[in-house]
Scaffold this motif. Sequence first.
Motif, PDB file in Angstrom:
ATOM      1  N   ARG A   1      32.230 102.668  41.780  1.00 21.92           N
ATOM      2  CA  ARG A   1      31.123 101.714  41.797  1.00 21.92           C
ATOM      3  C   ARG A   1      30.128 102.072  40.713  1.00 21.92           C
TER       4      ARG A   1
ATOM      5  N   ASP B   1      33.182  89.423  50.148  1.00 25.56           N
ATOM      6  CA  ASP B   1      32.468  89.328  51.416  1.00 25.56           C
ATOM      7  C   ASP B   1      33.078  88.182  52.211  1.00 25.56           C
TER       8      ASP B   1
ATOM      9  N   GLU C   1      32.404  92.005  44.109  1.00 20.69           N
ATOM     10  CA  GLU C   1      32.380  92.323  45.533  1.00 20.69           C
ATOM     11  C   GLU C   1      33.070  91.196  46.279  1.00 20.69           C
TER      12      GLU C   1
ATOM     13  N   LYS D   1      31.251  97.099  42.795  1.00 20.64           N
ATOM     14  CA  LYS D   1      32.549  97.757  42.792  1.00 20.64           C
ATOM     15  C   LYS D   1      33.239  97.463  41.461  1.00 20.64           C
TER      16      LYS D   1
ATOM     17  N   LYS E   1      26.650  91.186  53.216  1.00 22.14           N
ATOM     18  CA  LYS E   1      26.341  92.478  52.597  1.00 22.14           C
ATOM     19  C   LYS E   1      25.034  92.378  51.814  1.00 22.14           C
TER      20      LYS E   1
ATOM     21  N   LEU F   1      25.121  97.990  49.889  1.00 25.03           N
ATOM     22  CA  LEU F   1      26.079  98.256  48.809  1.00 25.03           C
ATOM     23  C   LEU F   1      25.685  99.493  48.001  1.00 25.03           C
TER      24      LEU F   1
ATOM     25  N   ASP G   1      33.841  85.678  47.264  1.00 28.34           N
ATOM     26  CA  ASP G   1      34.197  86.808  46.399  1.00 28.34           C
ATOM     27  C   ASP G   1      33.680  86.471  45.010  1.00 28.34           C
TER      28      ASP G   1
END
Length: 181
Positions: free
Chosen positions: A92, A112, A110, A97, A76, A81, A116
């Motif tokens: 967000r 991924d 976030e 987030k 990402k 994002l 994390d």
Amino acid sequence: MPSELTLVKPVALPAQSAVATIYESVNLADAFAVQLPLGTSSDPDVLWRFLIAQQPSWIGWLTNVRDAIVAFFGLKTAKHLATLSNEASVDRIGIFKVYGRSATEIVLGEDDKHLDFRVSVLHTPDLSPTRGGQLTVSTVVHCHNLLGRAYLSVIAPFHRQVVKASLRRAADVGWPKAAAS
């Protein structure tokens, strides 16, 4: 020479932070704190929004370099994002987030495929009547695989400099004032 109110210091991960025990195993955990002046907002949401809005310009350049590299690996990007912040279904703030909020802390992050992470923005009051409390920004990262560990080994030194520079810059600019009650 930095004053007490602009000195950013590394501290232990606050035990009262929601991120202190969020992951069973952690590949990175750090925390940096700054003393806030009297009259500063104690709202972690307000403090975080101010902190990211006041970041030094070189951080944007660094993010662009990161995006160019990680896109190659299918990770990402900040640009991707940022487009998600328009979705009403997920809370967000910019590219982050929101995973939790309380009166003293906001937890962002976030997930991924490689790792994390969670960032805690924690305001703790000060017993001194001449201070506005302490702001601590903590980060914890859990890697899923070799890509995550390799990525983290490259990014960790930059991450620490970004957090410290962001806190210093916000302190130099002047923290947002507490809302009138």
